[in-house]
Scaffold this motif. Structure first.
Motif, PDB file in Angstrom:
ATOM      1  N   HIS A  88       0.838  -1.202   0.000  1.00 60.37           N
ATOM      2  CA  HIS A  88       0.000   0.000   0.000  1.00 60.37           C
ATOM      3  C   HIS A  88       0.875   1.255   0.000  1.00 60.37           C
ATOM      4  O   HIS A  88       0.640   2.190  -0.790  1.00 60.37           O
ATOM      5  CB  HIS A  88      -0.922  -0.021   1.227  1.00 60.37           C
ATOM      6  CG  HIS A  88      -1.741   1.212   1.393  1.00 60.37           C
ATOM      7  ND1 HIS A  88      -2.854   1.467   0.624  1.00 60.37           N
ATOM      8  CD2 HIS A  88      -1.611   2.257   2.233  1.00 60.37           C
ATOM      9  CE1 HIS A  88      -3.370   2.633   0.993  1.00 60.37           C
ATOM     10  NE2 HIS A  88      -2.618   3.122   1.964  1.00 60.37           N
ATOM     11  N   VAL A  89       1.881   1.296   0.850  1.00 65.06           N
ATOM     12  CA  VAL A  89       2.758   2.463   0.923  1.00 65.06           C
ATOM     13  C   VAL A  89       3.543   2.613  -0.382  1.00 65.06           C
ATOM     14  O   VAL A  89       3.682   3.718  -0.911  1.00 65.06           O
ATOM     15  CB  VAL A  89       3.699   2.376   2.144  1.00 65.06           C
ATOM     16  CG1 VAL A  89       4.754   3.468   2.113  1.00 65.06           C
ATOM     17  CG2 VAL A  89       2.895   2.462   3.436  1.00 65.06           C
ATOM     18  N   CYS A  90       4.047   1.501  -0.916  1.00 60.40           N
ATOM     19  CA  CYS A  90       4.776   1.559  -2.190  1.00 60.40           C
ATOM     20  C   CYS A  90       3.903   2.140  -3.293  1.00 60.40           C
ATOM     21  O   CYS A  90       4.346   3.002  -4.059  1.00 60.40           O
ATOM     22  CB  CYS A  90       5.269   0.166  -2.590  1.00 60.40           C
ATOM     23  SG  CYS A  90       6.645  -0.434  -1.604  1.00 60.40           S
ATOM     24  N   ARG A  91       2.656   1.697  -3.363  1.00 60.68           N
ATOM     25  CA  ARG A  91       1.736   2.200  -4.381  1.00 60.68           C
ATOM     26  C   ARG A  91       1.417   3.680  -4.151  1.00 60.68           C
ATOM     27  O   ARG A  91       1.387   4.477  -5.097  1.00 60.68           O
ATOM     28  CB  ARG A  91       0.445   1.385  -4.381  1.00 60.68           C
ATOM     29  CG  ARG A  91      -0.497   1.794  -5.522  1.00 60.68           C
ATOM     30  CD  ARG A  91      -1.897   1.238  -5.377  1.00 60.68           C
ATOM     31  NE  ARG A  91      -2.557   1.909  -4.284  1.00 60.68           N
ATOM     32  CZ  ARG A  91      -3.175   1.287  -3.271  1.00 60.68           C
ATOM     33  NH1 ARG A  91      -3.252  -0.016  -3.224  1.00 60.68           N
ATOM     34  NH2 ARG A  91      -3.750   1.962  -2.308  1.00 60.68           N
ATOM     35  N   ASP A  92       1.189   4.062  -2.908  1.00 58.89           N
ATOM     36  CA  ASP A  92       0.836   5.448  -2.623  1.00 58.89           C
ATOM     37  C   ASP A  92       1.962   6.427  -2.955  1.00 58.89           C
ATOM     38  O   ASP A  92       1.706   7.571  -3.307  1.00 58.89           O
ATOM     39  CB  ASP A  92       0.452   5.614  -1.152  1.00 58.89           C
ATOM     40  CG  ASP A  92      -0.925   5.063  -0.846  1.00 58.89           C
ATOM     41  OD1 ASP A  92      -1.659   4.685  -1.780  1.00 58.89           O
ATOM     42  OD2 ASP A  92      -1.274   5.008   0.363  1.00 58.89           O
ATOM     43  N   GLU A  93       3.198   5.980  -2.833  1.00 60.04           N
ATOM     44  CA  GLU A  93       4.335   6.853  -3.095  1.00 60.04           C
ATOM     45  C   GLU A  93       4.820   6.791  -4.548  1.00 60.04           C
ATOM     46  O   GLU A  93       5.682   7.557  -4.948  1.00 60.04           O
ATOM     47  CB  GLU A  93       5.487   6.522  -2.140  1.00 60.04           C
ATOM     48  CG  GLU A  93       5.173   6.803  -0.682  1.00 60.04           C
ATOM     49  CD  GLU A  93       4.823   8.256  -0.412  1.00 60.04           C
ATOM     50  OE1 GLU A  93       5.463   9.160  -0.991  1.00 60.04           O
ATOM     51  OE2 GLU A  93       3.894   8.510   0.386  1.00 60.04           O
ATOM     52  N   TRP A  94       4.277   5.870  -5.349  1.00 64.08           N
ATOM     53  CA  TRP A  94       4.720   5.686  -6.731  1.00 64.08           C
ATOM     54  C   TRP A  94       4.615   6.933  -7.607  1.00 64.08           C
ATOM     55  O   TRP A  94       5.417   7.111  -8.536  1.00 64.08           O
ATOM     56  CB  TRP A  94       3.988   4.504  -7.352  1.00 64.08           C
ATOM     57  CG  TRP A  94       4.591   4.082  -8.653  1.00 64.08           C
ATOM     58  CD1 TRP A  94       4.005   4.151  -9.883  1.00 64.08           C
ATOM     59  CD2 TRP A  94       5.890   3.528  -8.874  1.00 64.08           C
ATOM     60  NE1 TRP A  94       4.859   3.675 -10.850  1.00 64.08           N
ATOM     61  CE2 TRP A  94       6.032   3.285 -10.247  1.00 64.08           C
ATOM     62  CE3 TRP A  94       6.963   3.218  -8.025  1.00 64.08           C
ATOM     63  CZ2 TRP A  94       7.183   2.757 -10.806  1.00 64.08           C
ATOM     64  CZ3 TRP A  94       8.112   2.679  -8.579  1.00 64.08           C
ATOM     65  CH2 TRP A  94       8.209   2.458  -9.947  1.00 64.08           C
TER      66      TRP A  94
END
Length: 173
Positions: A88-94
């Motif tokens: 989730h964090v990886c996707r949100d920061e992409w």
């Protein structure tokens, strides 16, 4: 069902995720890309491939830094960390990385437009600033802001982008 007994689905429907999207990373990534172009322009004539790689790798490095900060900062102290949280964090920061792609593409296609290296730098900088303005307008609109506030957000980001451009002018003259 998760091991904690929570029956809430781990993955939100796509429409719900899009309605909660945060484009802050896109604005930040666009400013970062513009700054990379300004910095690269002061060091001399970079080959285009090096500048493309510099833009993309800087975006990835800052994406990793943001993911790390979110995972090991507030999230770790307040919540447990599992694979879904990390994803989730990886996707949100992409969006930080996504924002580096248009300026990198601008550099890559600049020979087709007959631009020399300095022209490619200016083109990439203009694309980065346009991205910054676009991401900020999208963020304001997605947050439910009225059109007037969307224009204010875009205008403020345009002024910040013009400030970054003034740095390039100052550093190259």
């Amino acid at each position: 069902m998760s091991s904690s007994g929570n029956t809430t689905p781990r993955v939100r429907p796509r429409a719900e995720r899009r309605s909660h999207a945060d484009y802050t990373g896109g604005v930040y990534g666009s400013m970062l890309a513009a700054s990379v172009v300004v910095g690269a322009g002061t060091l001399g004539s970079f080959p285009r491939l090096e500048l493309v790689l510099l833009l993309l790798l800087t975006g990835i490095a800052f994406w990793i830094a943001h993911v790390h900060a979110h995972l090991f900062g507030a999230r770790l102290t307040a919540h447990g960390m599992d694979r879904w949280t990390v994803l989730h964090v990886c996707r949100d920061e992409w969006p930080i990385v996504k924002a580096a792609v248009p300026p990198a593409l601008a550099v890559a296609v600049s020979p087709l437009l007959g631009l020399d290296v300095q022209g490619a730098l200016w083109f990439a900088l203009a694309v980065a600033v346009a991205g910054q303005v676009g991401w900020s307008a999208a963020a304001a609109r997605r947050a439910g802001a009225a059109w007037g506030m969307v224009c204010v957000a875009a205008s403020v980001n345009l002024v910040v982008g013009l400030l970054i451009i003034s740095f390039k002018i100052f550093l190259t003259h």
